[in-house]
Each structure stands twice: as C-alpha cells, then as structure tokens.
Design an enzyme around this catalytic site. Structure first.
Site, PDB file in Angstrom:
ATOM      1  N   GLU A  75     -10.952 -11.595   9.782  1.00  0.00           N
ATOM      2  CA  GLU A  75     -11.293  -9.976   9.437  1.00  0.00           C
ATOM      3  C   GLU A  75     -12.831 -10.327  10.152  1.00  0.00           C
ATOM      4  OE1 GLU A  75     -13.460  -8.930   5.899  1.00  0.00           O
ATOM      5  OE2 GLU A  75     -11.757  -7.923   5.219  1.00  0.00           O
ATOM      6  N   GLU A 128      -3.920 -10.294  -1.173  1.00  0.00           N
ATOM      7  CA  GLU A 128      -4.206  -9.834   0.172  1.00  0.00           C
ATOM      8  C   GLU A 128      -4.714 -11.255   0.084  1.00  0.00           C
ATOM      9  OE1 GLU A 128      -8.229  -7.899   2.179  1.00  0.00           O
ATOM     10  OE2 GLU A 128      -7.417  -7.316   0.700  1.00  0.00           O
TER      11      GLU A 128
END
Length: 309
Positions: free
Chosen positions: A160, A155
């Site tokens: 974020e 990932e």
C-alpha cells in the site's frame, strides 16, 4: 519448480528486478521474455513444489477485457461496494493495454474520485506465493496489491504505497488487519514499510521512520516486484524484488483476540483508493493531478500465483 506443461508462455519486461522505467506510459512487453526469469524466492516447504494457478495469474498480454480477463477477474468490488472515503470504484477506470493492467484515478462529476478496482473472481488458500510486477501511481491515492477474505474480516496488504510522497513513496508498506464488522472495530493491525534494498524504513503503528531514504528509488519511477508467501493461518513472508523483507507470525507482530488468525480463503485485489484518514487530513489529489496520465495510473505488468503441492 513450476510444471512447465501448466505454464503459459508469459511475456515480461526487459528489466532486472527493480529497474526503473521513466515516462508516462511503460512500453509493451518484450516478446522474448517471461516472468519465469524471476525464480520464486520462497521455498514451498517439505517435499512440495510450486504449481502455477492460471486462475490467479495473468500476463495482461492482450487488449481490453476479453474472456481472458473476465474468466479471472471482476472489475469491481466483489460485493458491489463503492469504496471508502471519496473513492468511487469504477469498472471504466481499469483496462488492459500494451501488456499492462492499468488502474486509474480520475475525478468524478460529484467531486469524488473514480478508482479502478480489479479482484480475483475466486479466492485462494494457503500455502501459496503470489506476486505482482507493478509501477505505482504518482497520486496521493494508494497504489495497492492485497488480499481480502470473503467476509471482509481478514486483510493482508502486500503493498500500500502513496507514490506522490517523497519518503513514504519509497516504501513497500505491508500490513494486516482483522476486522469485526458489526459493530465495526479493528481488532488487530500492524504496518511496516521497506525500501527497495530490503531495509526496514517505517513502523506504521508508532509512526517511527528509520532513515531518510537517501539513495532509495521513488517507486513511482519504476517497476518493482511485491510478493507474499502465505505459509499458514499464522505465517506470512513478504518479498520486495525477490528479497525477504518481513516475517509476520505469532512470535512477532501477528495478533488476533479471536485466536482464528487467517483461517479462510482470500481474494487478490489490484486497485487504487482514497482513505478516510488522509481525507481527514486534507491529503487529496487535485483535479490537475487526476487528469494527468503521467501520474494517475498504476501499471501492473503481471501477477503470478503458485500453490504449494
């Protein structure tokens, strides 16, 4: 340079990189502008040039989810997973309107949170550059643009962000994760945050914050560009409004006890979600916040992806 024969004439916003746009809903695209106004900030390397990947690029200059959308995107997790913690990934909570992909967080009847989730139908491979122009939500949920391998092991988080927070809502938080799935173990991770001016503001591994963010914009108040140059299995460069802010490689933060690193294709993902570590701390959006269209939506103006050929 991009091969113009392969370039669809994309609409973009009448904004400079990182300019703010207040209000509950962004205006529609300015018809005479396109993302081409923003040069790809990364060099393709060697004698290569950037070629647009239409399969992983979208100006969202249409309404609903016609074939234009469905040919590129799935509006759910690729494997049908409902999501982490209180998340409930929902195709009904993402849509395209007014030149934006809109991803919503909203309360579900069972108390969980409906979270819009959009992922590319097919994965991409390095070397490439991919970037979004987006405005994060004002919720306690995360606003995201990231890449995930087909086996859910690798990932890369380009951004974020928790847009409701006074300091971390000013950070482009970049991270990587390498997971062992059975039994579940996180083998490696490194998170760092950057302000809109490119300055280093946060080390997620140590929790150390650098500076108070004075003079830095809250990302929820405007559109910003978030991009990554995936150079090789062991090299990623991150860009904030076209500015290089982080180099991730084996000489600094990148670790993998398997010695495989990022050696497989990854899907692009645009979504919001609830994270268990925040739920455990009682950091959750209220019913009123989830019902407020002024803060409960992420707006993705466009996503563009280029392959180095």
């Amino acid at each position: 340079m991009v091969n113009r024969r392969d370039l669809i004439k994309w609409s973009a916003v009448a904004l400079g990189a990182g300019a703010g746009l207040a209000g509950p809903a962004p205006a529609a695209h300015a018809a005479d502008l396109e993302w081409e106004q923003y040069p790809v900030p990364a060099a393709p390397g060697g004698n290569r040039s950037w070629q647009l990947l239409p399969s992983h690029s979208d100006d969202f200059n249409y309404t609903g989810k016609p074939q234009t959308f469905r040919g590129r995107w799935l509006d759910q997790h690729k494997d049908g997973w409902s999501g982490p913690a209180n998340s409930l990934y929902s195709a009904r909570h993402s849509w395209v309107a007014d030149g934006n992909l809109i991803v919503e967080g909203r309360r579900a009847p069972d108390g969980r949170v409906y979270c819009g989730y959009v992922t590319s139908r097919t994965p991409v491979e390095y070397p490439l550059y991919t970037e979004v122009l987006m405005r994060v939500s004002g919720l306690k949920l995360s606003s995201n643009f990231w890449l995930l391998s087909r086996d859910d092991v690798n990932e890369i988080d380009v951004i974020e962000c928790y847009g409701n927070e006074s300091l971390h809502g000013k950070h482009m938080n970049t991270a990587y994760h390498i997971f062992q799935r059975n039994p579940f173990t996180e083998l490696a991770r490194s998170q760092k945050g950057y302000f809109a001016d490119g300055s280093y503001g946060y080390n997620g591994e140590t929790g150390q914050v650098f500076g108070d963010g004075a003079g830095q914009p809250l990302l929820r108040n405007g559109f910003h560009r978030y991009g990554v140059h995936w150079i090789s299995a062991t090299e990623f460069d991150f860009y904030f409004n076209g500015r290089l802010v982080r180099r991730l490689n084996r000489s600094n933060d990148l670790r993998d006890p398997r010695s495989r690193f990022f050696d497989q294709p990854m899907h692009l993902i645009l979504n919001t979600e609830s994270h268990q570590w925040r739920v455990d701390r009682g950091i959750e959006p209220t019913d009123a916040e989830l019902a407020d269209p002024g803060i409960n939506n992420i707006y993705y103006r466009w996503v563009r992806t280029y392959q180095a050929v």
